[in-house]
Design an enzyme around this catalytic site. Structure first.
Site, PDB file in Angstrom:
ATOM      1  N   ARG A   1     -13.584  -6.911 -10.965  1.00  0.00           N
ATOM      2  CA  ARG A   1     -13.808  -6.307  -9.637  1.00  0.00           C
ATOM      3  C   ARG A   1     -14.612  -5.005  -9.745  1.00  0.00           C
ATOM      4  NH1 ARG A   1      -8.305  -6.567  -6.347  1.00  0.00           N
ATOM      5  NH2 ARG A   1      -9.708  -5.875  -4.698  1.00  0.00           N
TER       6      ARG A   1
ATOM      7  N   SER B   1     -13.480   1.417   2.896  1.00  0.00           N
ATOM      8  CA  SER B   1     -12.455   1.091   1.894  1.00  0.00           C
ATOM      9  C   SER B   1     -11.425   2.203   1.796  1.00  0.00           C
ATOM     10  CB  SER B   1     -13.118   0.886   0.526  1.00  0.00           C
ATOM     11  OG  SER B   1     -12.133   0.972  -0.489  1.00  0.00           O
TER      12      SER B   1
ATOM     13  N   ASP C   1      -6.835  -7.850   4.685  1.00  0.00           N
ATOM     14  CA  ASP C   1      -6.040  -8.670   3.760  1.00  0.00           C
ATOM     15  C   ASP C   1      -5.475  -9.932   4.414  1.00  0.00           C
ATOM     16  OD1 ASP C   1      -6.483  -6.906   1.719  1.00  0.00           O
ATOM     17  OD2 ASP C   1      -4.639  -5.774   2.061  1.00  0.00           O
TER      18      ASP C   1
ATOM     19  N   SER D   1       0.834  -1.214   0.000  1.00  0.00           N
ATOM     20  CA  SER D   1       0.000   0.000   0.000  1.00  0.00           C
ATOM     21  C   SER D   1       0.862   1.254   0.000  1.00  0.00           C
ATOM     22  CB  SER D   1      -0.881   0.027   1.257  1.00  0.00           C
ATOM     23  OG  SER D   1      -1.822  -1.004   1.212  1.00  0.00           O
TER      24      SER D   1
ATOM     25  N   ARG E   1      -2.544 -14.208  -1.911  1.00  0.00           N
ATOM     26  CA  ARG E   1      -2.639 -14.456  -0.466  1.00  0.00           C
ATOM     27  C   ARG E   1      -3.223 -15.837  -0.154  1.00  0.00           C
ATOM     28  NH1 ARG E   1      -0.808  -9.576   1.073  1.00  0.00           N
ATOM     29  NH2 ARG E   1      -1.809  -7.707   0.246  1.00  0.00           N
TER      30      ARG E   1
ATOM     31  N   GLN F   1      -9.163   2.274  -0.375  1.00  0.00           N
ATOM     32  CA  GLN F   1      -8.952   2.590  -1.793  1.00  0.00           C
ATOM     33  C   GLN F   1      -9.930   3.675  -2.245  1.00  0.00           C
ATOM     34  OE1 GLN F   1      -9.189  -1.145  -3.873  1.00  0.00           O
ATOM     35  NE2 GLN F   1      -7.269  -1.880  -3.005  1.00  0.00           N
TER      36      GLN F   1
HETATM   37  C1  S3P Z   1      -5.700  -1.183   0.169  1.00  0.00           C
HETATM   38  C2  S3P Z   1      -6.963  -1.198   0.711  1.00  0.00           C
HETATM   39  C3  S3P Z   1      -7.741  -2.432   0.922  1.00  0.00           C
HETATM   40  C4  S3P Z   1      -6.858  -3.670   0.842  1.00  0.00           C
HETATM   41  C5  S3P Z   1      -5.915  -3.613  -0.330  1.00  0.00           C
HETATM   42  C6  S3P Z   1      -4.993  -2.422  -0.207  1.00  0.00           C
HETATM   43  C7  S3P Z   1      -5.004   0.103  -0.020  1.00  0.00           C
HETATM   44  O1  S3P Z   1      -8.727  -2.538  -0.080  1.00  0.00           O
HETATM   45  O2  S3P Z   1      -7.647  -4.832   0.765  1.00  0.00           O
HETATM   46  O3  S3P Z   1      -5.147  -4.791  -0.406  1.00  0.00           O
HETATM   47  O4  S3P Z   1      -3.790   0.114  -0.253  1.00  0.00           O
HETATM   48  O5  S3P Z   1      -5.675   1.144   0.072  1.00  0.00           O
HETATM   49  P1  S3P Z   1     -10.204  -1.871   0.089  1.00  0.00           P
HETATM   50  O6  S3P Z   1     -10.039  -0.407   0.052  1.00  0.00           O
HETATM   51  O7  S3P Z   1     -10.979  -2.398  -1.086  1.00  0.00           O
HETATM   52  O8  S3P Z   1     -10.697  -2.384   1.396  1.00  0.00           O
END
Ligand code: S3P
Length: 433
Positions: free
Chosen positions: A122, A167, A315, A23, A387, A169
């Protein structure tokens, strides 16, 4: 297609350092690319996902030089990115696609984001819809799927957005778009999620305000280059935390791991299950908490996983399910429907694999119920999910027979060198020729 073969048994020992945080690696390239000046990054994850992010910014005309895990980025400034001459291929990475979409939505030029078959299935509607309400013009495949065509814009407008799912993201995508919007963008989360974007934006000199009611960012700020040291990824360290917890006589230390409190759900869940984990020499590195983590074998017991820990361990569930399979009693997880839209449907794929190895695992709409028991071994399919492949490798420590794991190429997206490091630590995994 890479296949792992894991021999049963083994114990974990020694000191190891797993690769850099995925991340944080993505974010380091994104922010340094739009900063003024030269940023030096160390500890960068040399995995396919983060390397795709580097390639994307090279196509956007940013100069990036890399020597192993050291990266030097000559920032193009807020308005210095240029129209790419090719589609930007985000491979397997949801983080890269969603964060870049936020950034590209605010540019004056057109661009197009593509990904592999997993990423193209996705959900992107969760980022497309709020971006459209900021004025972005984005076309997708039916159901809000990639490829995503982004039209150049003369400017976005800020929004105040209640996120329907927890989320990071989505949050980070909107903060990046907010940098290119008129006014102050505010994002409210239903539960706290990883806050690397907020921390790193501040490190680049940007004003980001967070409190219990949300995170806000003002548009038209500029970012100043900075040097960053990326810690080891707790999501990669998690495989060894579970491995050492379940394998008799294990004692391992994981060096320089990021222990940001928005990521440490895995430690809290394992401790509730009875794990023996010590955080040694806690320190702060480039705005992120870091520690060495010592894990010794302990008898685990099944638990009901507290709801508030779900986004903080999102994760790590594949390997936590392996811990549950090795625990005394029943482990129940709910409130985790998000696991169905990760690199694979992690609830179904893990349930199928555990059942194939003789464990009583029942998939639920938003979670799973796992009865601890004896792992027989057998053949499982990772469905191209990094994973899942690594989680089943860890299960071999307590298996009666060999475990064969199909479709393991994507381990390289997040953990290059996994097999070698796992062997060195005591897991009997190898690549089947
Ligand atoms: C991440 C947010 C998570 C995580 C992903 C990395 C990030 O996803 O599962 O592996 O770096 O912001 P979500 O935002 O869909 O929960």
């Amino acid at each position: 297609m890479t296949r792992f073969v894991c021999r049963p048994g083994g114990k974990l020992s020694g000191n190891i350092r797993v690769p850099g945080d995925k991340s944080i690696s993505h974010r380091s390239i994104i922010l340094s690319s739009i900063a003024e000046g030269i940023s030096h990054i160390s500890g960068f994850l040399q995995g396919e996902d983060s390397l795709n992010t580097i390639r994307a910014f090279e196509h956007l005309d940013v100069t990036i030089e890399r020597d192993q895990d050291q990266v030097r980025v000559t920032g193009a400034g807020m308005h210095g990115l240029r129209k790419p001459e090719t589609d930007l291929d985000m491979g397997n990475s949801g983080t890269a696609m969603r964060l870049l979409l936020g950034l590209l939505a605010g540019q004056v030029f057109d661009s197009r984001l593509i990904g592999d078959s997993s990423l193209s299935s996705r959900p992107m509607g969760r980022v497309i819809e709020p971006l459209q309400s900021m004025g972005a013009i984005i076309e997708s495949e039916p159901g809000g799927r990639a490829p995503l065509q982004i039209r150049g814009t003369q400017g976005l407008k800020a929004i105040d957005y209640d996120m329907p799912v927890a989320s990071a993201q989505v949050k980070s995508c909107l903060l990046l778009a907010g940098l290119y919007a008129q006014g102050t963008t505010v994002v409210h989360e239903p539960a706290p999620t990883r806050d690397h974007s907020e921390r790193m934006l501040r490190g680049f000199g940007c004003d980001v305000y967070s409190d219990d009611s949300g995170i806000s960012i003002k548009g038209n700020q500029s970012l100043m280059a900075c040097d960053l040291e990326i810690p080891a990824d707790i999501s990669s360290a998690a495989f060894f935390m579970v491995a050492a917890s379940i394998a008799d006589n294990s004692d391992i230390t994981l060096k320089h791991v990021g222990v940001n409190p928005t990521r440490t759900g895995v430690i809290e869940i394992l401790e509730l299950m009875g794990a023996d984990i010590d955080l040694i020499n806690p320190r702060n590195v480039s705005g992120e908490p870091v520690a060495d983590i010592r894990v010794r074998c302990a008898g685990l017991k099944g638990i009901d996983i507290p709801l508030h820990l779900v986004p903080l361990a999102i994760d790590e569930f594949p390997v936590l399910f392996v811990a549950a399979a090795c625990a005394q009693g029943t482990t129940r997880l709910s409130g985790a429907a998000e696991l169905r839209v990760k690199e694979s449907d992690r609830i179904q794929v893990m349930a199928d694999g555990l059942v194939a190895m003789g464990i009583d695992a029942q998939a639920q709409a938003d979670g799973i119920i796992i009865q601890g028991g004896e792992i027989a071994g057998g053949a499982v399919d990772s469905h191209g999910d990094h994973r899942i492949a690594m989680a089943f490798s860890v299960a071999s420590l307590r298996a009666r027979d060999d475990i064969h794991i199909d479709d393991c190429d994507n381990v390289n997206t997040s953990f290059p060198g996994f097999v070698k490091l796992a062997q060195a630590a005591g897991i009997r995994v190898s690549i089947d020729d």
